[in-house]
Design a protein around this motif. Structure first.
Motif: not given
Length: 400
Positions: A100-106, A370-374
């Motif tokens: 999830t985007t939230r997990e990445i941001a955290e 940048r490798y995961t979010l897309p």
């Protein structure tokens, strides 16, 4: 300078990495924990590790462990990484970074706040095709890159059924339905690992599975997923685009090569298939297959691989390719097993070097995002029938 490491998850890949971490001169002791204690005990005994922990929490509470390497189910990585960073441990994580985007941001916030090392072990960073393309980009040989392709094509019949049964237990079909676009880093990372840009928008489409065997069945899937094949088209910063394919039902010899790449520039192009790779410019074509071909370092019949499906063993046995520059690696690795087209040695060395030197690893938190979010956004696009969606970006890694 050395540090101690705790392996989290004693599955099919962790044993291969435990051996490499233990052999690295920058690591002192290696421990392991697993939800199934008997697996942890077997791995510790087989590899001569320093010991086991009954739980991940116990490992994090221990002062004898400085860093953790997470090799658990792919949808569990985000929370486990955050636990590790919050406990003051450096973290190596298998792919993907999170789902999830939230997990990445955290995770990015935690890395920034703690100053600890985080690295995602993306094998395509050292895929020979990516390495060669990265070198040629640095030389300016492509001219201006404007388009690329990255495929991760691996049919479920070629070893994945066995792998999911091994990791998923009785309910394996619920997790075997993992959405292809939520495992994007082999295809996306292989492109962006050479092309110094990032994705800014995406439109994606998925193909509903028709096998009817309970895998990719929405009524069974814990991810509400019935798509087995998906394609995404990304726009990149600075102009241009790249396309990725994530295929799980495909007539293709993924046991020969599961990741493959193409790059097109104004002055030259490069194309890779299962058994051939070509460099092409306006004057002609050069066969570069030999340059990108890893030489097997371990026999597929090695006793340590008996628990791995035969179709998956190539990922554990490949040595280095001529394009790989091994000069920086510990000499202890020279005669050791490698895998995923020669990437394992470099990934282990990247993490150990980053922890011991206080520098950023190649696939740090910002690169991993940048490798995961897309893929995460592409998955949502496919669920919306191909709607073009913007991809959040957390920026480049800070200068250290």
């Amino acid at each position: 300078m050395t540090f101690s490491l705790g392996i989290v998850g004693a599955g099919q890949f962790s044993g291969q990495f435990a051996r490499l971490f233990l052999a690295h001169p920058g690591v002192s002791d290696v421990y392991v924990t697993d939800l199934l204690p008997e697996r942890a005990e077997r791995l510790a005994a087989a590899e001569g590790l320093a010991g086991t922990f009954p739980t991940y929490e116990a490992m994090l509470e221990s002062r004898t462990v400085d860093a953790v390497a997470i090799f658990t189910q792919r949808w569990t990585h985000g929370p486990l990484v955050l636990q590790g960073l919050d406990a003051g441990k450096h973290v190596y994580s298998a792919v993907p970074m999170a789902i999830t985007t939230r997990e990445i941001a955290e995770i990015i916030d935690a890395v920034r706040a703690t100053g600890l090392t985080y690295m995602m072990g993306e094998t395509s960073q050292y895929n020979p095709a990516t390495v060669h393309a990265r070198n040629r980009v640095a030389e300016g040989a492509f001219g201006r890159l404007f388009y690329a392709e990255g495929d991760y094509v691996h049919d479920m019949d070629l070893g994945f059924y066995e792998a999911y049964r091994y990791s998923g237990g009785e309910g394996w079909k619920a997790t075997a339905s993992y959405p292809p676009l939520l495992y994007p880093t082999h295809s996306v990372g292989g492109v962006l690992g050479a092309w110094r840009t990032h994705a800014v928008s995406v439109s994606a489409l998925g193909v509903v599975d028709e096998r009817g065997d309970g895998v990719f069945d929405r009524s069974v899937s814990r991810f509400d997923n019935d798509v087995s094949n998906a394609t995404a088209l990304f726009e990149v910063a600075g102009g241009g685009s790249f396309r990725t394919n994530e295929f799980r039902r495909v007539g293709y010899p993924s046991h020969i090569r599961e990741s493959r790449f193409r790059f097109f520039g104004t002055e030259a192009s490069m194309e890779q298939l299962a058994t051939v790779a070509l460099w092409q410019d306006k004057n002609g074509v050069e066969d570069i297959s030999e340059l990108l071909e890893p030489k097997p370092a371990t026999s597929p019949d090695d006793p340590s691989l008996q628990h791995v499906a035969p179709e998956l063993r190539a990922a554990f046995t490949s040595g280095s390719a001529p394009v790989h520059d091994r000069a920086r690696l510990p000499r202890a690795f020279d005669e050791m097993h490698n895998g995923h087209e020669g990437s394992h040695h470099f990934l282990v060395d990247d993490f150990v070097t980053a922890v011991n030197s206080g520098t950023l690893p190649s696939v740090n938190a910002w690169v991993a995002a940048r490798y995961t979010l897309p893929g995460i956004i592409a998955h949502e696009s496919a669920r919306q029938g191909g709607a073009r969606l913007e991809i959040p970006d957390f920026g480049a890694a800070p200068q250290m």
